[in-house]
Design a protein around this motif. Structure first.
Motif, short mmCIF file in Angstrom:
data_model
loop_
_atom_site.label_atom_id
_atom_site.label_comp_id
_atom_site.label_asym_id
_atom_site.label_seq_id
_atom_site.Cartn_x
_atom_site.Cartn_y
_atom_site.Cartn_z
N SER A 20 41.51 -36.11 -9.89
CA SER A 20 41.06 -35.87 -8.51
C SER A 20 41.56 -36.94 -7.55
O SER A 20 41.77 -36.68 -6.37
CB SER A 20 39.53 -35.79 -8.46
OG SER A 20 38.95 -37.06 -8.68
N MET B 106 38.37 -33.95 1.68
CA MET B 106 38.64 -32.92 0.68
C MET B 106 39.61 -31.85 1.18
O MET B 106 40.38 -31.31 0.39
CB MET B 106 37.32 -32.26 0.25
CG MET B 106 36.41 -33.15 -0.55
SD MET B 106 35.01 -32.26 -1.28
CE MET B 106 34.08 -31.83 0.21
N HIS C 39 37.90 -28.25 -5.35
CA HIS C 39 36.76 -28.92 -4.72
C HIS C 39 35.64 -27.94 -4.35
O HIS C 39 34.62 -28.36 -3.82
CB HIS C 39 37.20 -29.70 -3.48
CG HIS C 39 37.94 -30.96 -3.81
ND1 HIS C 39 39.28 -30.96 -4.10
CD2 HIS C 39 37.53 -32.25 -3.91
CE1 HIS C 39 39.67 -32.20 -4.36
NE2 HIS C 39 38.63 -33.00 -4.26
N VAL D 91 34.38 -31.95 -8.64
CA VAL D 91 34.09 -33.15 -7.85
C VAL D 91 33.02 -34.02 -8.51
O VAL D 91 32.84 -35.18 -8.14
CB VAL D 91 33.63 -32.78 -6.42
CG1 VAL D 91 34.73 -32.06 -5.67
CG2 VAL D 91 32.38 -31.91 -6.46
#
Length: 353
Positions: free
Chosen positions: A57, A269, A113, A118
């Protein structure tokens, strides 16, 4: 079309190699530090997986840029890039596979996301601390519409609350209190079984009615008061899905509360991943098409360092805007907009040189 497929596959192949290598290198270093605190083979494998997901991520956008650099170097060393130009392909046509692949992979990254992707770091911490529930919020006191709510324990994973009290206000005056030993979030509303309701009447004199106490088997209240949003917003956490962040933003706006933190997370994001695509365009046109006029190893080193520097600046602006020092729109959004302007200029003008 053959050129497009060839370059696209080359880019995708290098991207997955670099992305997973970086992610599991990061996870491996962390695992070596904490392996002694993990009990059981399955726990260790899960910990590696979650740490690798967390690393991915963070490093996904960086891998997009680094894989473009490696892919173009491979085209140069095999003389394929010069051959494409000799066959009549323009710089724009050779660049397009990189643009489309990076754009689609960025959309995939953003789509992740919307999932529990997440929360990978939270899951890893829970394994380390041997906790059953990822989060148990205690002594939560918040305002929602015309009510103040106290919750002794909130368990978002189970959508449950223990020892809940709701203080209803009207024109600044307390008019009702609802007590419940437990409550459960049922889709859009909270259900409180065996609730005790204390209603305070409007007192005009000694002859006025006193407190009215009622007991009800089931009370429906607090529509739209979502447990995950509660812990994220009111405890200051930053582990949101995009849907959670959007719901939290609507909640804060409806309550006339500060939204800068949630906006920062939402921009990070949704907007910040596009900095990688901008760098792909700018850096592609910065690498010469052949190895005779420059040292490709030095160019690769400089561009890799620049990628990390730009990523660090974007992340720093996100963290600063998260703390409220600057407006979120002047943080991540402004940085990506500047990179987007540079990428657009490069695509329109530098490809014609």
């Amino acid at each position: 079309m053959r050129m497009f497929r060839y370059v696209s596959w080359l880019y995708i192949r290098h991207f997955f190699l670099i992305a997973f290598a970086l992610a599991f290198f990061f996870a491996g270093l962390d695992y070596m530090q904490n392996a002694g605190r993990l009990n059981g083979f399955n726990i260790k494998i899960l910990y590696l997986f979650y740490k690798g997901s967390y690393a991915l991520s963070l490093l996904f956008p960086i891998a997009l840029v680094l894989s473009m650099i490696v892919a173009k170097m491979a085209l140069i060393r095999s003389n394929a890039l010069v051959s494409f130009y000799a066959l009549g392909y323009s710089k724009k046509e050779v660049l397009r596979p990189f643009i489309w692949v990076s754009f689609l992979l960025t959309l995939l990254y953003i789509a992740l996301h919307f999932t529990t992707f997440v929360n990978a770091e939270l899951y890893a911490k829970a394994l380390m601390q041997k906790k059953q529930n990822l989060t148990v919020t205690r002594n939560l006191f918040v305002k929602y519409n015309d009510s103040f709510i106290y919750i002794s324990q909130l368990i978002p994973s189970k959508k449950e609350a223990k020892d809940i009290r709701i203080y209803r206000m009207h024109d600044g005056d307390l008019v009702q209190i609802i007590y419940g030993k437990s409550a459960r979030f049922d889709g859009g509303i909270w259900r409180i079984p065996e609730a005790k309701i204390v209603t305070k009447p409007h007192v005009e004199g000694l002859s006025s009615e006193g407190l009215r106490i009622e007991y009800k088997k089931d009370v429906e209240t607090l529509a739209g008061f979502k447990p995950k949003i509660l812990t994220s917003v009111f405890e200051g956490k930053r582990y949101y899905t995009i849907q959670d962040a959007y719901d939290a933003l609507n909640l804060l706006v409806s309550q006339h509360l500060e939204t800068s933190k949630v906006r920062s997370i939402l921009y990070y994001m949704v907007v910040s991943p596009f900095f990688a695509m901008c760098l792909v365009i700018i850096f592609f046109l910065s690498i010469p098409p052949h190895a005779r006029s420059t040292n490709l190893l030095w160019v690769s080193f400089v561009l890799t360092g620049t990628t990390l520097f730009v990523w660090g600046i974007v992340y720093l602006l996100y963290r600063i805007s998260l703390s409220g020092v600057i407006v979120p729109e002047f943080g991540t959004v402004a940085a990506v907009a500047l990179l987007g302007a540079g990428a657009l200029y490069s695509y329109l003008f530098r490809t014609n040189r």
